[in-house]
Design an enzyme around this catalytic site. Sequence first.
Site, mmCIF file in Angstrom:
data_model
loop_
_atom_site.group_PDB
_atom_site.id
_atom_site.type_symbol
_atom_site.label_atom_id
_atom_site.label_comp_id
_atom_site.label_asym_id
_atom_site.label_seq_id
_atom_site.Cartn_x
_atom_site.Cartn_y
_atom_site.Cartn_z
ATOM 1 C CD GLU A 142 -9.841 -8.331 3.522
ATOM 2 O OE1 GLU A 142 -10.504 -7.705 4.344
ATOM 3 O OE2 GLU A 142 -8.863 -7.847 2.938
ATOM 4 N NE ARG A 150 -3.360 -2.865 0.378
ATOM 5 C CZ ARG A 150 -3.851 -3.582 1.370
ATOM 6 N NH1 ARG A 150 -3.164 -3.735 2.495
ATOM 7 N NH2 ARG A 150 -5.012 -4.195 1.249
ATOM 8 C CD1 TRP A 208 -7.165 -12.929 8.704
ATOM 9 C CD2 TRP A 208 -7.952 -10.854 8.925
ATOM 10 N NE1 TRP A 208 -8.019 -12.694 7.655
ATOM 11 C CE2 TRP A 208 -8.518 -11.420 7.761
ATOM 12 C CE3 TRP A 208 -8.306 -9.542 9.269
ATOM 13 C CZ2 TRP A 208 -9.424 -10.728 6.940
ATOM 14 C CZ3 TRP A 208 -9.191 -8.857 8.451
ATOM 15 C CH2 TRP A 208 -9.745 -9.445 7.305
ATOM 16 C CE1 TYR A 253 -4.710 -7.949 11.940
ATOM 17 C CE2 TYR A 253 -5.618 -6.434 10.337
ATOM 18 C CZ TYR A 253 -5.220 -7.706 10.692
ATOM 19 O OH TYR A 253 -5.318 -8.733 9.783
ATOM 20 C CG PHE A 254 0.766 -2.958 16.267
ATOM 21 C CD1 PHE A 254 -0.244 -3.413 17.101
ATOM 22 C CD2 PHE A 254 2.066 -3.335 16.560
ATOM 23 C CE1 PHE A 254 0.024 -4.236 18.194
ATOM 24 C CE2 PHE A 254 2.351 -4.151 17.645
ATOM 25 C CZ PHE A 254 1.323 -4.604 18.459
ATOM 26 C CG ASP A 255 -3.824 -1.466 10.457
ATOM 27 O OD1 ASP A 255 -3.979 -2.200 11.458
ATOM 28 O OD2 ASP A 255 -4.458 -1.638 9.401
ATOM 29 C CG HIS A 288 -6.018 -8.441 -1.059
ATOM 30 N ND1 HIS A 288 -6.227 -7.114 -0.802
ATOM 31 C CD2 HIS A 288 -6.816 -9.117 -0.205
ATOM 32 C CE1 HIS A 288 -7.125 -6.990 0.169
ATOM 33 N NE2 HIS A 288 -7.508 -8.191 0.541
ATOM 34 C CG ASP A 326 -2.681 -6.161 -0.786
ATOM 35 O OD1 ASP A 326 -3.724 -5.949 -1.436
ATOM 36 O OD2 ASP A 326 -2.683 -6.666 0.351
ATOM 37 C CD1 TRP A 328 -3.257 -4.754 8.492
ATOM 38 C CD2 TRP A 328 -2.555 -5.397 6.474
ATOM 39 N NE1 TRP A 328 -3.287 -6.137 8.438
ATOM 40 C CE2 TRP A 328 -2.858 -6.551 7.213
ATOM 41 C CE3 TRP A 328 -2.085 -5.543 5.170
ATOM 42 C CZ2 TRP A 328 -2.711 -7.836 6.699
ATOM 43 C CZ3 TRP A 328 -1.945 -6.814 4.655
ATOM 44 C CH2 TRP A 328 -2.259 -7.946 5.421
ATOM 45 C CB THR A 329 1.412 0.748 4.946
ATOM 46 O OG1 THR A 329 1.432 0.029 3.705
ATOM 47 C CG2 THR A 329 2.326 0.077 5.940
ATOM 48 C CD GLU A 330 -4.816 -0.622 3.931
ATOM 49 O OE1 GLU A 330 -4.044 -0.609 4.918
ATOM 50 O OE2 GLU A 330 -5.509 -1.611 3.619
HETATM 51 C C1 ACM Z 1 -6.190 -8.972 6.525
HETATM 52 O O1 ACM Z 1 -6.147 -8.075 7.381
HETATM 53 N N1 ACM Z 1 -6.948 -8.817 5.456
HETATM 54 C C2 ACM Z 1 -5.456 -10.205 6.678
#
Ligand code: ACM
Length: 766
Positions: free
Chosen positions: A332, A162, A398, A423-425, A266, A191, A473-475
């Site tokens: 997903e 991301r 997750w 989730y550290f985002d 993804h 991704d 996750w770096t969105e």
């Molecule tokens: C995930 O957060 N989609 C693994």
Amino acid sequence: MKKISIALWLLLPTWLIAQNHINIIPQPVAVFPITGSFIIDENASLQFNEQQKEVKAVADFFSSTVKKLSGIQLAKNAGKAKRIFIQLQSLSEVGKEGYQLTINPTSLMLAANSKAGLLYGVQSVLQLLPAVRTNEVLEIPCMQVTDYPRFKWRGMHLDVSRHFFGPDVIKAYIDLMATYKMNVFHWHLVDDGGWRIEIKKYPLLTKVGAWRVDKNNLPWGQRPQAKAGEQATYGGYYTQEQIKEIIAYAAEKNITIVPEIEMPGHVASAIAAYPELSCSQIPQLPLTGGNYNNISSNYCAGNDNVYQFLQNVLTEVIDLFPSAYIHIGGDEVDKGPWKKCARCQAKIKANGLKNEEELQSYFIKQIEKMVIAKKRKIIGWDEILEGGLAPDAAVMSWRGEAGGVEAAKMHHEVIMSPGNPCYFDNYQAGPEGEPLAIGGMNTLKSVYDYEPIPKELNSSEAKYVLGAQGNVWTEYISTAAHLEYMILPRMLALSEVLWSPKSTLNWNNFNNKLKNHTKGFDQKGIHYSKGNFRVNINTISEQGNLKVNMFTEADNAKIYYSIDGSTPDIGSLLYTQPFYINSSQIIKAVTVVDGLVMSTKPSEQIFAIHKGVAKNVNYLTPYSTYYPANGNNTLTDGIRGTLDHGKNWHGFNGADLTATIDLGTVQQVSSISLGCIQNYRSWIFLPKLVQFEVSLDGIKYVQVGNDINNLSNTEQSVFIKNFKTNFTEQAVRFIRVTAKDAGNCPKGHPGEGKPGWMFADEIVIQ
Ligand code: ACM
Ligand code: ZN
């Protein structure tokens, strides 16, 4: 430091030991302080066997770090008055990664069974030095330490798709991990937003798939998809040479890198490079951000060329990465394209599969065969359980813990990384005062309180839980500084959860130690969150009586609050203990540390005391088990929801809400309302309309109002609306409230065409 005899020390609680500057994070298994201190200066020599390559590497690391900190060049194997021994030695107690330290005024002895243990011993010694190192004496309190980890997988993940982070940022991430004895780096290399690993056989993966049109001026979720003709200027990738160098760098620090080559969903970036890999085979551009419309994100699971492509990709990946595990994603997957694809449907038929879930399982099993043939194992996100788990696959849980529990019960290896709290985002101290994040809230304390072994598992099943992992996750994260902020200090809490025996965990002790570490971060210019200064206002409903309990995570903090709507400060009411609420009111509260208001915004809780409080509610359709709030009487608990939809709200997915309340006796009623929230980004929409009915006997109902929603379901700010009816006062015993679901997510929404959510907090009866 005050000197205390050994015998007395043994009786001391761990927090008091911490006050005496034993600031090691994660907390060692056993620490026995001894009188005195060892000072590293010119009179100290490093003693080690220079013939042993691994020992020499550790000694060199220690020596170069001391030189950087203090300018002192330690002598090697010299006849000095003080000696620092670093040696491999057979120790039965500490296992592969543990170590023993014995420090007295003239010698510091570090011993371990392995290089990893020696490295961790060195990390502990470095943490015993003063945090601020300007002209400080390098003084280490004397002690004995025996230490080894609780879990063997102590992971940190990073999404470099991301947003792309160059090799230097990755090395700094690895350094931080190593300092806190984390040992697995899960590198999310693929991704929709970019393919980040050079694959020699398929150069377009990086030539095309690693670059996108730059929309970094907009938050991820609001970025429009690129148009044909726009230049793809944002991105980057790692060459295989860079990857080899990073793998070797990490290995030096006992960190295994597990690469994630995401599939079968993804992968818009791969399809941008090679459109023939998707079901539609229509050319597309790499994804610019959060808008998924008209983008193919899946490989075609019916196309044998896709399997050949992945075989070739995985061959290069496995040749690069020595890790026993190869992460193949699996999360997903939108089954829509597979449903419409002739090749996918033919594959289903030819293999006697029941549906697209089984097609996904077939796909993963094919991939597993390729990976096993190369003597490695696959690991995937918990969706790989759907349609049947591949025979030897490990599962990364997750979506909560359920996937991990299911896999462990089937005797498959499991890594726990539930969204909450791993989730550290997600936000850690806000959202007020924090950079924009993807949502959710995982505070430092929630991480510290996390127990990786789910309570559903018995002791033989628990053995399949290898450990846990923090995911980033770096969105919404595009810079190294922001990345540091998101993992610090949460990673330190996770490291203690994963390394230290449960019996040694102590939140106060951890906070005391943390101060020393944040001083070090300040000095090095490392970014971190200063903590969660929000006041949690919890309410307990006791048969119609509401009791308020307030809590702040902050260390050494006081809570001040107001009940008149004013902004609280140190002149307001001081909270000392839970108290009863007898009338409708708004409580506002702030956290105060050392006389300073620390909360960026007061926490608020509205209480609505009305005729329905504590009365039973019957639901025609049950509320979602994901949003149980305060259980069955959430809609009549007198507690209004806030903008945080995770608390005090009941959620309904693709269904109407019909709730009936029995007041128990006939009462005079003249108004009824239902509170609802809209949160576009979380797929939550207001109902189309809310209908209010009353009855005396619970059989025959009369409609007393019908409030139609006049607000837009594309409004993106989060807000609450009270649907309400006022009517001539009348005698009533039963009340029925029906909120009509707004239907599917609106046009242009990422969930367009899929059922949205409807959330309600309280039925207020006056
Ligand atoms: C995930 O957060 N989609 C693994
Ligand atoms: Zn297909």
